[in-house]
Every structure is written in structure tokens, then in C-alpha cells.
Scaffold this motif. Sequence first.
Motif, mmCIF file in Angstrom:
data_model
loop_
_atom_site.group_PDB
_atom_site.id
_atom_site.type_symbol
_atom_site.label_atom_id
_atom_site.label_comp_id
_atom_site.label_asym_id
_atom_site.label_seq_id
_atom_site.Cartn_x
_atom_site.Cartn_y
_atom_site.Cartn_z
ATOM 1 N N LYS A 1 -7.054 2.191 18.849
ATOM 2 C CA LYS A 1 -8.379 2.797 18.977
ATOM 3 C C LYS A 1 -8.602 3.893 17.924
ATOM 4 O O LYS A 1 -9.061 4.997 18.219
ATOM 5 N N ILE A 2 -8.259 3.563 16.702
ATOM 6 C CA ILE A 2 -8.482 4.455 15.564
ATOM 7 C C ILE A 2 -9.646 3.888 14.747
ATOM 8 O O ILE A 2 -9.579 2.766 14.247
ATOM 9 N N GLU A 3 -10.675 4.673 14.595
ATOM 10 C CA GLU A 3 -11.858 4.201 13.868
ATOM 11 C C GLU A 3 -11.832 4.624 12.403
ATOM 12 O O GLU A 3 -12.190 3.849 11.510
ATOM 13 N N ASN A 4 -11.422 5.844 12.159
ATOM 14 C CA ASN A 4 -11.455 6.385 10.789
ATOM 15 C C ASN A 4 -10.026 6.530 10.258
ATOM 16 O O ASN A 4 -9.252 7.349 10.743
ATOM 17 N N TYR A 5 -9.714 5.725 9.267
ATOM 18 C CA TYR A 5 -8.392 5.778 8.645
ATOM 19 C C TYR A 5 -8.490 5.228 7.233
ATOM 20 O O TYR A 5 -9.432 4.505 6.887
ATOM 21 N N LYS A 6 -7.518 5.562 6.436
ATOM 22 C CA LYS A 6 -7.445 4.981 5.093
ATOM 23 C C LYS A 6 -6.050 4.399 4.875
ATOM 24 O O LYS A 6 -5.051 4.920 5.385
ATOM 25 N N ILE A 7 -6.005 3.309 4.134
ATOM 26 C CA ILE A 7 -4.749 2.639 3.821
ATOM 27 C C ILE A 7 -4.227 3.223 2.511
ATOM 28 O O ILE A 7 -4.890 3.127 1.473
ATOM 29 N N THR A 8 -3.050 3.838 2.556
ATOM 30 C CA THR A 8 -2.504 4.480 1.362
ATOM 31 C C THR A 8 -1.419 3.650 0.687
ATOM 32 O O THR A 8 -1.158 3.823 -0.499
ATOM 33 N N GLU A 9 -0.767 2.778 1.439
ATOM 34 C CA GLU A 9 0.274 1.921 0.877
ATOM 35 C C GLU A 9 0.271 0.594 1.639
ATOM 36 O O GLU A 9 -0.206 0.514 2.774
ATOM 37 N N SER A 10 0.839 -0.433 1.009
ATOM 38 C CA SER A 10 0.931 -1.740 1.654
ATOM 39 C C SER A 10 2.250 -2.396 1.257
ATOM 40 O O SER A 10 2.742 -2.193 0.142
ATOM 41 N N GLU A 11 2.843 -3.161 2.179
ATOM 42 C CA GLU A 11 4.061 -3.911 1.867
ATOM 43 C C GLU A 11 4.006 -5.265 2.550
ATOM 44 O O GLU A 11 3.409 -5.410 3.610
#
Length: 379
Positions: free
Chosen positions: A235-245
Motif C-alpha cells: 500500500k505504497i503510492e508514492n515511491y521511486k525506483i533507484t536500482e533494478s536487478e
Amino acid sequence: MWSSNFYYVIVGGGLAGLQLALEFSRDLFFKGKSIAIIDPNLNNQGDKTWCFWEKGAGKWDDIVTKNWEKAKFISSTTNKTLELSPYTYKMIRSVDFYTKVKKELEATGDFHFIEDEITTIDPVRMIAEGRKRGYTATHFFDSRISSEYLEDPKSSKIFQHFKGWVIETEKPQFDRSVFTMMDYRLKFKESTSFTYVLPLSENKALVEFTFFTPFLTEEAVYDEYLKNYIEHILKIENYKITESEMGVIPMTDYPFHSESIPEITKIGTGGSWVKGSTGYSFKHTEKKVAQIIENIHAGKAPSKDLIKNRFGWYDGIFLDVLKENNDLGEDIFSKFYTKNTPQEIFKYLDEETSLSEEIKIMISLFHPVFIKSFFRKTF
């Protein structure tokens, strides 16, 4: 083709090859011996994380990103908190591992990093033939994976494949003292699939959607499930993706280690060092490397006693069940984590249990499909 001469050649500069090289560098027995580490791509990036459990302080603590003493297992019917003590679950970023090991190896002057692809190793001429040149040595440590395992009809095989996002949130969202080992509340249809969450702070976590399946899938599927999990389960609406694997780990009981010969020791995934039933490799690698060093000191073949065959058999039965009945994963893992303590589980997965302890684990997992798999893997 001209050649270079070394005391040892290590084929592969990943986890296994570098852990082995590091232990060679710290042992006076190997001081002054020229050792090559050969890999097609030595520009390792911070593209993955390794996690493992251990008791107390460990030799990698200076590069551990985060550790936890509690875990959660969540299914459609269970939400259980696991107290891990005396174990701690630890996370290492691959970039920190590569940086630490290479810096230490380069300082010795005995290790040579070479970018080349080894195509064959000739045990008669004692030469590893690369695309650029040949490399002679007194022994070869080879991490390449046999291409035959996918076609082998006797071995069980599925894939652990995953994609993870490191996300940052505006407001505190995570309890950084507890990580989620498996959360089955969101699953891909008729499969063993779950979400794994490593909270790095109150505002930052690695969220990973993972499959244990006989099939692979498209990247868009991971993205869909990660987004749904973050927005509808967390239930997180506001987030940013900083890394991916992303990654694919073979989960199999194929006997890679049987390809070791007196002149060539198979290591890493190519030596059956990855735990077939879980995909964990970091601590298994540390143990195998220590055994190799002990064997060399004792004048034995480096590959002696590296593999405990009965655990490979257990893994084979488990993998056969998941291959033939992939939708049963949630039920099996629910039994595993609710009918055994974390300490019993870790000891079993570390292959340190007695036969009686192993039987207790097997009884706790029982489902009729195990009988069929038992006969398929035994006779």
C-alpha cells in the motif's frame, strides 16, 4: 597460438573464482605462485546482491550492507515472524565484494586478471585454450557450466528467476528490523512464486518478485507483479525506483561436480556449489573453498569431499516435486517454515544435520506427491 604459464588458472571471475583466489592470497603456502583469473568480462558491476545466514561475526562483515535477526514468512493462511538468533541474515552487494577482493588480490602481485573466454581445457597438454591465447598451469579451477545439464533426462531442474527494485519512499514505510523471506499473497497463476523484501531503512527496500518454476517469463511480468505488490500489498503510492536487478539461477541436482578430474576442479555453479533446492551459494562457496585449501595442504585432490551426495538426493526429490506440481510450492514452504524452527531450517540448508534431523524435516514436508518423486529419483 602462443601461451602464458601460471601455477594455477581460475576460469571465471565471479563469486566462486574470486573467493578461491582470495583464500589463496591469504595462505603462505601459495605465496609467490603466479595465478591467473580469466573471464570474458572482468568489469563486474554492482548488478546483484548475495544474502546468507551465519552465527555471530563473519569474515565479510566489513562489507555487509544490512543484517537482520528477524524474518517473516507470509502465505495466504499464515503470517509468521521468525526469530533467527543465534543466526543473522546478512546482505552483501556484489560491487562491494568485487571491489574488496580485487583490491586485496592486486596488492599481492601474484594474481593476473585476464579478459578472455576459455573454450576448452586440455588435461593432457595442461592448457586452457582461450579465444586470444592459451594458458598452461599445474591445475585448473573451472566455473563454466556444462551445457549437457539441460538435456540430461535423469536430473531434476527448474529455474529461480527474479527481478528486484530498490525503491525509496517519501514517508517511512518499512520496519528495518525484519525482512520478508517469502510472501505468497501475490502469485503468478499455478506456480511457485512469491515476493522477497529486504528493508534497508525506513524509507528504502529491495523488493523482489521471484519464481521457482520450470519455465521463464518476460520482463513485463515481473514489472506487473512488483508494481501490484508495492501498491496493493504494501500500500505504497508514492515511491521511486533507484536500482533494478534481474537474475536466473539454475536449481538442479545435475552432478556438475562429477566432471572434476585430477587436473581440473569444477567450482561454483559448475561444481554443484549452489544449493539445488534454494539457489543460495555464498556460504556454500566459502565452505567449499576452505575444503579445497585443506585438501591441497594434505596432498589430496582439490575436489575431494566437496559434495555430500545425500543432500543432492534430497534436493533432487524436492525439485522433482516442484517440476511436476509447481502449484504446490506455497503449501510445501508453509509446512517448512511453520513446522520447523529457523535454527533447524538453517542447519538443514547448511547441510550440517544428522540423519534423524533430516528425517524430521522430511516428515514435516510430507505430501503424497513426494512418494512418486522419491521413486523417480531413487530407482
